[in-house]
Motif scaffolding. Structure first.
Motif, PDB file in Angstrom:
ATOM      1  N   TYR A  97       0.843  -1.196   0.000  1.00  0.00           N
ATOM      2  CA  TYR A  97       0.000   0.000   0.000  1.00  0.00           C
ATOM      3  C   TYR A  97       0.881   1.249   0.000  1.00  0.00           C
ATOM      4  O   TYR A  97       2.083   1.190   0.229  1.00  0.00           O
ATOM      5  CB  TYR A  97      -0.908   0.011   1.234  1.00  0.00           C
ATOM      6  N   ARG A  98       0.256   2.391  -0.265  1.00  0.00           N
ATOM      7  CA  ARG A  98       0.962   3.669  -0.156  1.00  0.00           C
ATOM      8  C   ARG A  98       0.803   4.188   1.266  1.00  0.00           C
ATOM      9  O   ARG A  98      -0.308   4.454   1.725  1.00  0.00           O
ATOM     10  CB  ARG A  98       0.430   4.680  -1.164  1.00  0.00           C
ATOM     11  N   ASP A 201      -1.886   2.334  -7.033  1.00  0.00           N
ATOM     12  CA  ASP A 201      -3.083   3.176  -7.048  1.00  0.00           C
ATOM     13  C   ASP A 201      -4.293   2.476  -7.667  1.00  0.00           C
ATOM     14  O   ASP A 201      -5.432   2.887  -7.461  1.00  0.00           O
ATOM     15  CB  ASP A 201      -2.821   4.503  -7.757  1.00  0.00           C
ATOM     16  N   GLN A 202      -4.076   1.391  -8.418  1.00  0.00           N
ATOM     17  CA  GLN A 202      -5.182   0.679  -9.056  1.00  0.00           C
ATOM     18  C   GLN A 202      -5.653  -0.536  -8.244  1.00  0.00           C
ATOM     19  O   GLN A 202      -6.482  -1.313  -8.724  1.00  0.00           O
ATOM     20  CB  GLN A 202      -4.745   0.198 -10.452  1.00  0.00           C
ATOM     21  N   SER A 332      -7.676   6.483 -17.064  1.00  0.00           N
ATOM     22  CA  SER A 332      -6.769   7.560 -17.464  1.00  0.00           C
ATOM     23  C   SER A 332      -6.064   8.074 -16.220  1.00  0.00           C
ATOM     24  O   SER A 332      -6.703   8.392 -15.221  1.00  0.00           O
ATOM     25  CB  SER A 332      -7.542   8.712 -18.118  1.00  0.00           C
ATOM     26  N   CYS A 333      -4.727   8.149 -16.307  1.00  0.00           N
ATOM     27  CA  CYS A 333      -3.966   8.724 -15.190  1.00  0.00           C
ATOM     28  C   CYS A 333      -3.430  10.102 -15.559  1.00  0.00           C
ATOM     29  O   CYS A 333      -2.527  10.613 -14.900  1.00  0.00           O
ATOM     30  CB  CYS A 333      -2.829   7.782 -14.791  1.00  0.00           C
ATOM     31  N   ALA A 366      -6.942   4.310  -5.379  1.00  0.00           N
ATOM     32  CA  ALA A 366      -7.190   3.637  -4.104  1.00  0.00           C
ATOM     33  C   ALA A 366      -7.165   4.643  -2.961  1.00  0.00           C
ATOM     34  O   ALA A 366      -6.482   5.678  -3.029  1.00  0.00           O
ATOM     35  CB  ALA A 366      -6.143   2.548  -3.877  1.00  0.00           C
ATOM     36  N   LYS A 367      -7.888   4.335  -1.902  1.00  0.00           N
ATOM     37  CA  LYS A 367      -8.053   5.300  -0.809  1.00  0.00           C
ATOM     38  C   LYS A 367      -6.754   5.624  -0.081  1.00  0.00           C
ATOM     39  O   LYS A 367      -6.665   6.647   0.589  1.00  0.00           O
ATOM     40  CB  LYS A 367      -9.105   4.772   0.178  1.00  0.00           C
TER      41      LYS A 367
END
Length: 389
Positions: A97-98, A201-202, A332-333, A366-367
């Protein structure tokens, strides 16, 4: 302690919650060298916040807090601890995770991603780069690991007059990590993989698409290491066609598919996905689910028109390849392409294809990739699932 005094009327963005201070907004900067902490005041001297001074010629400082508190090691320790507390609530027990998302976590210039017992740190500003060893120590203590890798190889560091560097920050270890995500097992390399090794992030979006994939024939275009297709596979997809122009990416996708027992239902093609989608459409190839996760078509406002054309064309080809009642999964990023504009682009593609789209889900990153409402720059990922009829 330095001071940055803003011109009259130039404090509105800061008061509204934006974190960036530009050169044209500054009336006077006193003892504010790159990397220093400075008090930010309005034209009358009223305190607005504490900022970290940049090494950039244009973006001169970034707000860290609105409070008049010391910006010391204890400040950063508490901030990172708060980040971890939030991730424990929203990451659903994820082991990858981030942990820190730069401006999104009010720590502009600092990104920390966690992959099992390894963490990867990026410092994109002068001040965070000065403090990276201290910051790595705080994260290591919090996570109880001594495996820290630096991926400061991003072009954006040039604007802060920082060199491109990467390597071990703490300990030495195998940079190949076997990570787990949504029930899938993936091998990544934090020293060579995209971003810090993987597109974290996905994570939630992959799970959302995979829930629909049981029994479907799936195309994973721009597959990179195969994460979307693999998660569709472990959720019961009948077949997966992986496609990417990078030979190393396709080989990694092949390895990851085998790792998850999916090699018998998988096909791998190292091809230009733009061209191959067009060729397949002309030959009448059809899939139950088409996944499109291309690289960004624009990184600046000047290239928006070209990006719109690119996104429309790729989604047109994807829609043509989707069976009636099948699913188009598209993202799209590009930060300069907002959600509503992206929907409009896909809608226009559907009109050209003579198809209707039913919106199943509209999602973002992602949250754990926090979005600061006062900074639209932190809200960059658009993810749409459509049923094509």
């Amino acid at each position: 302690m330095g001071t940055i005094k803003l011109y009259k009327g130039k404090d509105r963005r800061i008061r509204a919650g934006h974190l960036w201070i530009f050169e044209g907004e500054i009336e006077r900067a006193h003892e504010a060298a790159p990397g220093d902490i400075a008090d930010v005041v309005n034209h009358q001297g009223s305190f607005l916040g504490k900022a970290m001074v940049s090494g950039s010629d244009t973006l001169k400082a970034r707000i860290l807090t609105r409070k008049d508190v010391p910006i010391d090691e204890a400040f950063f320790a508490k901030a990172i601890e708060n980040c971890l507390e939030y991730r424990r609530k929203v990451a659903g027990g994820a082991t990858c995770y981030r942990l820190v998302n730069s401006e999104g976590d009010l720590l502009p210039g600092l990104t920390v991603d966690v992959y099992e017992d390894v963490f990867v740190l990026q410092a994109t500003t002068y001040g965070m780069d000065m403090r990276k060893h201290m910051l790595a120590g705080l994260v290591a203590e919090l996570l109880r690991t001594e495996k820290a890798y630096e991926r400061d190889d991003m072009p954006v560091r040039r604007y802060e007059r920082l060199e491109s560097v990467q390597g071990f920050l703490r300990g030495e270890f195998d940079t190949n990590v076997r990570m787990k995500e949504n029930g899938a097992v993936m091998d990544i390399d934090v020293s060579t993989g995209q971003k810090t090794g993987y597109y974290l992030d996905q994570r939630e979006n992959r799970a959302a698409a995979a829930q629909l994939s049981s029994g479907l024939q799936v195309l994973d275009a721009f597959c990179y290491n195969g994460s979307f297709g693999i998660q569709a596979g472990i959720n019961g997809a009948a077949s997966i066609h992986f496609m990417d122009m990078s030979e190393p990416a396709i080989e990694k996708a092949r390895q990851n598919a085998k790792l998850n027992g999916l090699e018998d239902i998988s096909r791998f093609d190292a091809v230009n996905a733009f061209d191959e989608l067009s060729r397949l459409a002309k030959e009448g190839g059809l899939y139950d689910m088409v996944m499109l996760d291309p690289p960004p078509f624009t990184r600046n406002k000047e290239a928006i028109e070209g990006a719109i054309r690119g996104y429309k064309e790729i989604n047109l080809r994807g829609i043509k390849l989707t069976k009636p009642g099948g699913y188009l999964v598209t993202s799209s990023c590009s930060q300069h392409i907002g959600m509503e504009l992206f929907k409009e682009v896909v809608l226009n593609a559907a009109a050209d294809a003579g198809r209707y789209l039913q919106l199943v889900e509209a999602r973002s990153q992602a949250k754990d990739h926090t979005r600061l409402l006062s900074m639209p720059e932190t809200d960059y990922l658009k993810f749409l699932i459509f049923r094509v009829v």
